[in-house]
Design a protein around this motif. Structure first.
Motif, PDB file in Angstrom:
ATOM      1  N   LYS A  73      44.700  48.973  68.366  1.00  0.00           N
ATOM      2  CA  LYS A  73      43.414  49.660  68.516  1.00  0.00           C
ATOM      3  C   LYS A  73      43.597  51.168  68.333  1.00  0.00           C
ATOM      4  N   LYS A  74      42.537  51.819  67.924  1.00  0.00           N
ATOM      5  CA  LYS A  74      42.525  53.269  67.694  1.00  0.00           C
ATOM      6  C   LYS A  74      43.690  53.684  66.801  1.00  0.00           C
ATOM      7  N   ALA A  75      43.778  53.026  65.654  1.00  0.00           N
ATOM      8  CA  ALA A  75      44.925  53.231  64.770  1.00  0.00           C
ATOM      9  C   ALA A  75      44.592  53.933  63.462  1.00  0.00           C
ATOM     10  N   LEU A  76      43.329  54.220  63.220  1.00  0.00           N
ATOM     11  CA  LEU A  76      42.954  54.767  61.910  1.00  0.00           C
ATOM     12  C   LEU A  76      42.113  56.042  61.998  1.00  0.00           C
ATOM     13  N   SER A  77      42.282  56.795  63.065  1.00  0.00           N
ATOM     14  CA  SER A  77      41.542  58.056  63.245  1.00  0.00           C
ATOM     15  C   SER A  77      40.044  57.876  63.035  1.00  0.00           C
ATOM     16  N   GLY A  78      39.519  56.781  63.536  1.00  0.00           N
ATOM     17  CA  GLY A  78      38.093  56.512  63.457  1.00  0.00           C
ATOM     18  C   GLY A  78      37.706  55.441  62.456  1.00  0.00           C
ATOM     19  N   GLY A  79      38.598  55.105  61.540  1.00  0.00           N
ATOM     20  CA  GLY A  79      38.301  54.082  60.542  1.00  0.00           C
ATOM     21  C   GLY A  79      38.133  54.663  59.156  1.00  0.00           C
ATOM     22  N   GLY A  80      38.064  53.768  58.166  1.00  0.00           N
ATOM     23  CA  GLY A  80      38.040  54.155  56.766  1.00  0.00           C
ATOM     24  C   GLY A  80      36.983  55.183  56.398  1.00  0.00           C
ATOM     25  N   SER A  81      35.770  55.013  56.881  1.00  0.00           N
ATOM     26  CA  SER A  81      34.695  55.933  56.491  1.00  0.00           C
ATOM     27  C   SER A  81      34.626  57.173  57.369  1.00  0.00           C
ATOM     28  N   ALA A  82      35.338  57.185  58.498  1.00  0.00           N
ATOM     29  CA  ALA A  82      35.272  58.313  59.421  1.00  0.00           C
ATOM     30  C   ALA A  82      36.504  59.212  59.384  1.00  0.00           C
ATOM     31  N   SER A  83      37.587  58.723  58.834  1.00  0.00           N
ATOM     32  CA  SER A  83      38.857  59.439  58.886  1.00  0.00           C
ATOM     33  C   SER A  83      39.031  60.404  57.719  1.00  0.00           C
ATOM     34  N   LEU A  84      39.701  61.506  57.982  1.00  0.00           N
ATOM     35  CA  LEU A  84      40.063  62.463  56.938  1.00  0.00           C
ATOM     36  C   LEU A  84      41.505  62.270  56.490  1.00  0.00           C
ATOM     37  N   ARG A  85      42.173  61.238  57.025  1.00  0.00           N
ATOM     38  CA  ARG A  85      43.562  60.969  56.629  1.00  0.00           C
ATOM     39  C   ARG A  85      43.631  60.568  55.165  1.00  0.00           C
ATOM     40  N   MET A  86      44.748  60.870  54.516  1.00  0.00           N
ATOM     41  CA  MET A  86      44.950  60.529  53.111  1.00  0.00           C
ATOM     42  C   MET A  86      44.877  59.007  52.918  1.00  0.00           C
ATOM     43  N   ASP A  87      45.589  58.253  53.767  1.00  0.00           N
ATOM     44  CA  ASP A  87      45.551  56.793  53.708  1.00  0.00           C
ATOM     45  C   ASP A  87      44.814  56.330  54.959  1.00  0.00           C
ATOM     46  N   ASN A  88      43.522  56.113  54.827  1.00  0.00           N
ATOM     47  CA  ASN A  88      42.712  55.809  56.006  1.00  0.00           C
ATOM     48  C   ASN A  88      42.501  54.323  56.226  1.00  0.00           C
ATOM     49  N   LEU A  89      43.259  53.493  55.529  1.00  0.00           N
ATOM     50  CA  LEU A  89      43.162  52.048  55.707  1.00  0.00           C
ATOM     51  C   LEU A  89      44.436  51.516  56.348  1.00  0.00           C
ATOM     52  N   GLY A  90      44.408  50.283  56.808  1.00  0.00           N
ATOM     53  CA  GLY A  90      45.548  49.707  57.502  1.00  0.00           C
ATOM     54  C   GLY A  90      46.524  48.962  56.613  1.00  0.00           C
ATOM     55  N   LYS A  91      46.358  49.051  55.311  1.00  0.00           N
ATOM     56  CA  LYS A  91      47.196  48.273  54.385  1.00  0.00           C
ATOM     57  C   LYS A  91      48.666  48.670  54.431  1.00  0.00           C
ATOM     58  N   CYS A  92      48.958  49.911  54.767  1.00  0.00           N
ATOM     59  CA  CYS A  92      50.351  50.381  54.755  1.00  0.00           C
ATOM     60  C   CYS A  92      51.099  50.061  56.051  1.00  0.00           C
ATOM     61  N   TYR A  93      50.422  49.604  57.072  1.00  0.00           N
ATOM     62  CA  TYR A  93      51.068  49.384  58.363  1.00  0.00           C
ATOM     63  C   TYR A  93      52.144  48.302  58.313  1.00  0.00           C
ATOM     64  N   ALA A  94      51.950  47.255  57.543  1.00  0.00           N
ATOM     65  CA  ALA A  94      52.972  46.206  57.445  1.00  0.00           C
ATOM     66  C   ALA A  94      54.245  46.771  56.844  1.00  0.00           C
ATOM     67  N   SER A  95      54.111  47.551  55.770  1.00  0.00           N
ATOM     68  CA  SER A  95      55.286  48.163  55.140  1.00  0.00           C
ATOM     69  C   SER A  95      56.011  49.077  56.110  1.00  0.00           C
ATOM     70  N   ASN A  96      55.241  49.814  56.876  1.00  0.00           N
ATOM     71  CA  ASN A  96      55.841  50.728  57.841  1.00  0.00           C
ATOM     72  C   ASN A  96      56.583  49.967  58.937  1.00  0.00           C
ATOM     73  N   LEU A  97      55.996  48.896  59.451  1.00  0.00           N
ATOM     74  CA  LEU A  97      56.654  48.125  60.511  1.00  0.00           C
ATOM     75  C   LEU A  97      57.936  47.455  60.006  1.00  0.00           C
ATOM     76  N   MET A  98      57.997  47.172  58.730  1.00  0.00           N
ATOM     77  CA  MET A  98      59.189  46.526  58.171  1.00  0.00           C
ATOM     78  C   MET A  98      60.436  47.405  58.286  1.00  0.00           C
ATOM     79  N   ARG A  99      60.266  48.691  58.571  1.00  0.00           N
ATOM     80  CA  ARG A  99      61.410  49.590  58.762  1.00  0.00           C
ATOM     81  C   ARG A  99      61.972  49.535  60.183  1.00  0.00           C
ATOM     82  N   LEU A 100      61.277  48.851  61.092  1.00  0.00           N
ATOM     83  CA  LEU A 100      61.757  48.730  62.468  1.00  0.00           C
ATOM     84  C   LEU A 100      63.094  47.994  62.490  1.00  0.00           C
ATOM     85  N   GLU A 101      64.067  48.559  63.198  1.00  0.00           N
ATOM     86  CA  GLU A 101      65.377  47.916  63.322  1.00  0.00           C
ATOM     87  C   GLU A 101      65.436  47.102  64.610  1.00  0.00           C
TER      88      GLU A 101
END
Length: 115
Positions: A73-101
């Motif tokens: 929850k609260k992972a996208l700075s407000g969500g796709g239409s509300a966020s000013l982040r460059m990547d405002n969707l959750g599609k990259c989170y799986a790739s990021n978690l794959m780096r967990l050791e």
């Protein structure tokens, strides 16, 4: 014990809805699934995404398909239409978690890496 990144032993998928991200991990066998249950906790996922996931992380076990789903929850700075982040969707989170050791222990797993 040997440490290994999740990307070497599991597959993952993620998506978003509003300000919530879900990340699913899929184990290739029962031994790896048990390892995931023990090593990939809500606390570890929340810590891995420090600064990104500001809300609760919930874990759902799906033993019939050897998968774990994390809802962040609260992972996208407000969500796709509300966020000013460059990547405002959750599609990259799986790739990021794959780096967990994680600690492998005595588990022998299928290697999915292409390297």
């Amino acid at each position: 014990m040997a440490k290994i990144q999740l990307r070497n032993i599991v597959q993952a998928r993620s998506g978003d809805k509003g300000n919530t991200v879900n990340i699913a991990l899929f184990a290739p066998n029962e031994d790896v699934y048990e390892l995931l249950i023990n090593e990939v906790t809500t606390e570890r996922v929340k810590a891995h995404f420090t600064g990104w996931v500001k809300g609760e992380v919930t874990r759902y076990l799906m033993p019939n398909i050897k998968a774990i789903n994390f809802v962040c929850k609260k992972a996208l700075s407000g969500g796709g239409s509300a966020s000013l982040r460059m990547d405002n969707l959750g599609k990259c989170y799986a790739s990021n978690l794959m780096r967990l050791e994680i600690e492998m222990g005595d588990v022998v797993a299928v290697n999915f890496s292409k390297s």
